[in-house]
Design a protein around this motif. Structure first.
Motif, PDB file in Angstrom:
ATOM      1  N   UNK A  20      13.675 100.986 -11.418  1.00 19.10           N
ATOM      2  CA  UNK A  20      14.305  99.714 -11.054  1.00 19.10           C
ATOM      3  C   UNK A  20      15.775  99.798 -11.426  1.00 19.10           C
ATOM      4  N   UNK A  21      16.648  99.709 -10.435  1.00 26.78           N
ATOM      5  CA  UNK A  21      18.085  99.800 -10.696  1.00 26.78           C
ATOM      6  C   UNK A  21      18.712  98.413 -10.621  1.00 26.78           C
ATOM      7  N   UNK A  22      19.388  98.031 -11.699  1.00 24.55           N
ATOM      8  CA  UNK A  22      20.130  96.774 -11.725  1.00 24.55           C
ATOM      9  C   UNK A  22      21.609  97.065 -11.470  1.00 24.55           C
ATOM     10  N   UNK A  23      22.242  96.271 -10.667  1.00 26.11           N
ATOM     11  CA  UNK A  23      23.649  96.492 -10.334  1.00 26.11           C
ATOM     12  C   UNK A  23      24.598  95.948 -11.398  1.00 26.11           C
ATOM     13  N   UNK A  24      24.041  95.335 -12.424  1.00 21.87           N
ATOM     14  CA  UNK A  24      24.837  94.930 -13.575  1.00 21.87           C
ATOM     15  C   UNK A  24      24.001  95.117 -14.836  1.00 21.87           C
ATOM     16  N   UNK A  25      24.675  95.237 -15.961  1.00 25.84           N
ATOM     17  CA  UNK A  25      23.984  95.423 -17.232  1.00 25.84           C
ATOM     18  C   UNK A  25      23.412  94.081 -17.685  1.00 25.84           C
ATOM     19  N   UNK A  26      22.104  93.956 -17.641  1.00 28.04           N
ATOM     20  CA  UNK A  26      21.454  92.686 -17.969  1.00 28.04           C
ATOM     21  C   UNK A  26      21.231  92.502 -19.459  1.00 28.04           C
ATOM     22  N   UNK A  27      21.478  93.543 -20.249  1.00 29.54           N
ATOM     23  CA  UNK A  27      21.183  93.468 -21.669  1.00 29.54           C
ATOM     24  C   UNK A  27      19.765  93.918 -21.958  1.00 29.54           C
TER      25      UNK A  27
END
Length: 302
Positions: free
Chosen positions: A68-75
């Motif tokens: 799962x790739x997130x386009x921002x750092x969610x923490x």
């Protein structure tokens, strides 16, 4: 009459959160593949916007891993909750990318959970890179913890003082299975039935103290939290966060105060302000010490 066959859920879902730790992540995934034998397993990697080639590596080298790739750092908490929500296993393991498991560690942890249905969270024995013990099970923080925590100068100068020993449980045997207050989120197994009752990680904690909070809520709901030294995992502590030391220090202290406000505060403003001041001063001291250490290393290399 047609009946639809459904495969049983896997015994364990391993959730690994990563951010620019490609090489550590590769070693971690390989250790899971080599060292897991008699449980059914799904592995989920949640990528918090890595820019180090992780997105190229995953489908090429680990096509069976759910990526799962997130386009921002969610923490840390939001990223892990995303993985938990995608997981189908009867248990989930939150696992840092800077870890490597010993042969059979995950098998034995799942077997312990199956044999001890009152256990909601289970933590293995964590080892440092040199094989020494990492104190990964602890008592809940108290007012003394601000001065006698793992990173405290008092703990480093006087490691055998009774306050540090009590919090870090250095005065207890780490060779026996035991109930504890909380275990480190670097490698933390949770029972689905437990977190479906208690809830997921509290996303108000960006990172740090979320594991303490989760264990605290487990205790409140009647679940046991256990330390399980029969399973051992290397944790190369700090490698995944060493690139951002000052940001990590700031977030850690913010989370400390959040935990205090959530579970210990009695809404007496004067006390809350004193605790906040103490946390701010401790944060400033820790940042100053970190800055001097970085400067000393640069001068040594020059």
């Amino acid at each position: 009459m047609n009946s639809e066959n459904h495969a049983p859920p896997p015994d364990l879902s391993v959730i690994i959160l990563t951010h620019n730790t490609r090489d550590l992540l590769r070693d971690c995934l390989l250790s899971i593949a080599r060292g897991t034998h008699d449980i059914s397993l799904e592995v989920i990697v949640v990528d918090n916007a890595s820019a180090d080639g992780t997105s190229d590596m995953m489908p090429r080298e680990f096509p069976s891993v759910i990526y799962i790739f997130n386009h921002q750092n969610l923490g840390f908490t939001k990223g892990n909750n995303l993985g938990i929500n995608a997981a189908t296993g009867r248990h989930v393991l939150l696992l840092n990318s800077d870890t490597q498991i010993f042969n059979g560690a995950l098998d034995s942890m799942v077997h312990f959970m199956e044999e001890n249905p009152e256990c909601g969270i289970l933590g293995p024995k964590l080892l440092n890179e040199d094989g020494s013990l990492q104190f990964s099970c602890r008592r809940f923080p108290s007012y003394h913890t601000a001065l006698f925590n793992r990173y405290s100068i008092f703990t480093r100068l006087f490691p055998e003082n009774r306050f540090s020993q009590a919090y870090l449980m250095t005065d207890e045997s780490h060779a026996e299975i035991r109930e504890v207050d909380w275990v480190s989120g670097a490698a933390l197994m949770a029972r689905r039935a437990a977190f479906e009752k208690v809830g997921l990680l509290d996303e108000r904690f960006i990172s740090y103290s979320e594991d303490v909070d989760w264990c605290y809520r487990m205790h409140e709901s009647g679940w046991k939290v256990c330390f399980f030294p029969d399973a051992q995992i290397y944790h190369y502590i700090g490698r995944s966060s060493s690139k951002y030391p000052f940001r990590c220090i700031l977030i850690r202290h913010r989370s400390m105060y959040q935990f205090y406000r959530k579970h210990y505060s009695r809404s007496i403003k004067s006390i809350d302000y004193m605790i906040l001041l103490g946390v701010v001063l401790r944060c400033a001291w820790t940042m100053t010490a970190a800055a001097f250490r970085r400067l000393s290393r640069r001068e040594a290399r020059a």
